[in-house]
Scaffold this motif. Structure first.
Motif, PDB file in Angstrom:
ATOM      1  N   PRO A 281       0.821  -1.211   0.000  1.00 52.80           N
ATOM      2  CA  PRO A 281       0.000   0.000   0.000  1.00 52.80           C
ATOM      3  C   PRO A 281       0.857   1.263   0.000  1.00 52.80           C
ATOM      4  CG  PRO A 281      -0.736  -1.572   1.665  1.00 52.80           C
ATOM      5  CD  PRO A 281       0.575  -2.072   1.167  1.00 52.80           C
ATOM      6  N   CYS A 282       0.402   2.255  -0.733  1.00 51.89           N
ATOM      7  CA  CYS A 282       1.090   3.547  -0.808  1.00 51.89           C
ATOM      8  C   CYS A 282       0.070   4.659  -0.590  1.00 51.89           C
ATOM      9  CB  CYS A 282       1.771   3.732  -2.159  1.00 51.89           C
ATOM     10  SG  CYS A 282       3.102   2.571  -2.505  1.00 51.89           S
ATOM     11  N   GLY A 283       0.560   5.834  -0.264  1.00 53.05           N
ATOM     12  CA  GLY A 283      -0.335   6.962  -0.075  1.00 53.05           C
ATOM     13  C   GLY A 283       0.431   8.259  -0.015  1.00 53.05           C
ATOM     14  N   LEU A 284      -0.292   9.348   0.009  1.00 57.72           N
ATOM     15  CA  LEU A 284       0.314  10.671   0.111  1.00 57.72           C
ATOM     16  C   LEU A 284       1.029  10.798   1.452  1.00 57.72           C
ATOM     17  CD1 LEU A 284       0.723  13.600  -0.916  1.00 57.72           C
ATOM     18  CD2 LEU A 284      -1.514  14.153   0.090  1.00 57.72           C
ATOM     19  N   ASN A 285       2.269  11.231   1.426  1.00 56.41           N
ATOM     20  CA  ASN A 285       3.041  11.426   2.645  1.00 56.41           C
ATOM     21  C   ASN A 285       2.283  12.333   3.613  1.00 56.41           C
ATOM     22  OD1 ASN A 285       5.582  11.265   4.196  1.00 56.41           O
ATOM     23  ND2 ASN A 285       5.793  13.430   3.662  1.00 56.41           N
ATOM     24  N   ALA A 286       2.227  11.941   4.886  1.00 54.31           N
ATOM     25  CA  ALA A 286       1.388  12.644   5.866  1.00 54.31           C
ATOM     26  C   ALA A 286       1.755  14.114   6.000  1.00 54.31           C
ATOM     27  CB  ALA A 286       1.491  11.945   7.219  1.00 54.31           C
ATOM     28  N   ALA A 287       3.041  14.425   6.078  1.00 52.36           N
ATOM     29  CA  ALA A 287       3.449  15.826   6.219  1.00 52.36           C
ATOM     30  C   ALA A 287       3.112  16.619   4.965  1.00 52.36           C
ATOM     31  CB  ALA A 287       4.938  15.912   6.529  1.00 52.36           C
ATOM     32  N   ASP A 288       3.164  15.971   3.789  1.00 48.41           N
ATOM     33  CA  ASP A 288       2.786  16.655   2.550  1.00 48.41           C
ATOM     34  C   ASP A 288       1.283  16.941   2.513  1.00 48.41           C
ATOM     35  OD1 ASP A 288       5.421  16.412   1.860  1.00 48.41           O
ATOM     36  OD2 ASP A 288       5.131  14.706   0.529  1.00 48.41           O
ATOM     37  N   TRP A 289       0.512  16.035   3.110  1.00 45.80           N
ATOM     38  CA  TRP A 289      -0.936  16.276   3.227  1.00 45.80           C
ATOM     39  C   TRP A 289      -1.158  17.580   3.997  1.00 45.80           C
ATOM     40  CZ3 TRP A 289      -4.867  12.080   2.525  1.00 45.80           C
ATOM     41  CH2 TRP A 289      -6.171  12.524   2.776  1.00 45.80           C
TER      42      TRP A 289
END
Length: 261
Positions: free
Chosen positions: A31-39
């Protein structure tokens, strides 16, 4: 005001990272996703847009085809447009090479503010924002726990690591990296997913940016990973699992072993 938000698609680190034979991270192994700090960075750009009506937000990422998912998330959150820097020659780029590419993209777009997360979940170097600012020749306000964008200046509040708050002020253009302490990010409405489908995602290669392939990728990187070993001691969150008494004992032992007690 032109805001460029640098975002990154990161693999889940819950079960560790998978590595290819060349010791680069396999980004589609799980699983991958948008980096939390970038969010948080995207969210901060949207908060600026709420207070000003002349804001154009462009999300930018660099990576393989799957990295476009991070851009789609940014568009759903509210970014106006997106740019995907995609080129086979980018594989294995270190922070120096990455900053070269991102700075070229930002320069091509034009900007007043560049926002990005202070760190990424897969590498945690926290170096790229300052490197991008250096290449662009603008101030870098890093590790912002609070961001205030005024008419002609930007102010950030940052923890100095000793429990004190420091305030830094600069005038745009600039690069700002934000931490997850900037506040709980807002989540998009369901209808935003449909609105995002009509927002453009441009795909740029190295030729678009005028970058020699020899300056990026494994061959053009100053840092090389020679070995990767699993972290010993199990998952750190295992310390907080169980009844309160056993958790307290494990935590005390953990701190004592590291001479914190």
């Amino acid at each position: 005001m032109r805001i460029v938000v640098l975002v990154k698609q990161v693999p889940s680190t819950d079960d560790g990272l998978s590595f290819a034979p060349d010791l680069t991270v396999i980004r589609d192994a799980g699983p991958c996703g948008l980096n939390a700090a970038d969010w948080c960075a995207v969210d901060q750009s949207l908060q600026v847009a709420v207070r000003r009506r002349d804001v154009q937000i462009t999300a930018v990422t660099m990576g393989p085809p799957g990295a476009a998912d991070a851009l789609r998330t940014a568009l759903v959150l509210g970014a106006d447009a997106a740019v995907h820097i995609r080129d086979e020659a980018l594989h294995g780029s270190d922070a120096l090479a990455t900053s070269r590419v991102l700075a070229a993209a930002v320069r091509r777009l034009g900007f007043d503010l560049v926002l990005c997360g202070a760190t990424s979940a897969d590498s945690g170097m926290s170096a790229v924002p300052a490197m991008v600012a250096e290449r662009l020749g603008v101030p870098a306000l890093c590790f912002a726990d609070r961001l205030l964008v005024r008419e002609r200046k930007v102010e950030i509040h940052r923890d100095d690591g000793c429990g004190d708050r420091r305030v830094f002020v600069a005038a745009p253009p600039m690069v700002i990296s934000v931490t997850e302490r900037c506040g709980e990010p807002h989540y998009p409405r369901y209808v935003s997913r449909f609105d995002a489908r009509d927002k453009p995602i441009a795909v740029w290669g190295l030729d678009t940016l005028g970058i020699d392939p020899a300056e990026v990728g494994l061959a053009g990187s100053a840092c090389v990973v020679r070995a990767a070993t699993p972290r010993s001691g199990g998952r750190p969150d295992a310390l907080a699992m169980g009844d309160p008494t056993s958790v307290a004992i494990r935590l005390a032992d953990f701190l004592a072993e590291r001479q914190f007690l």
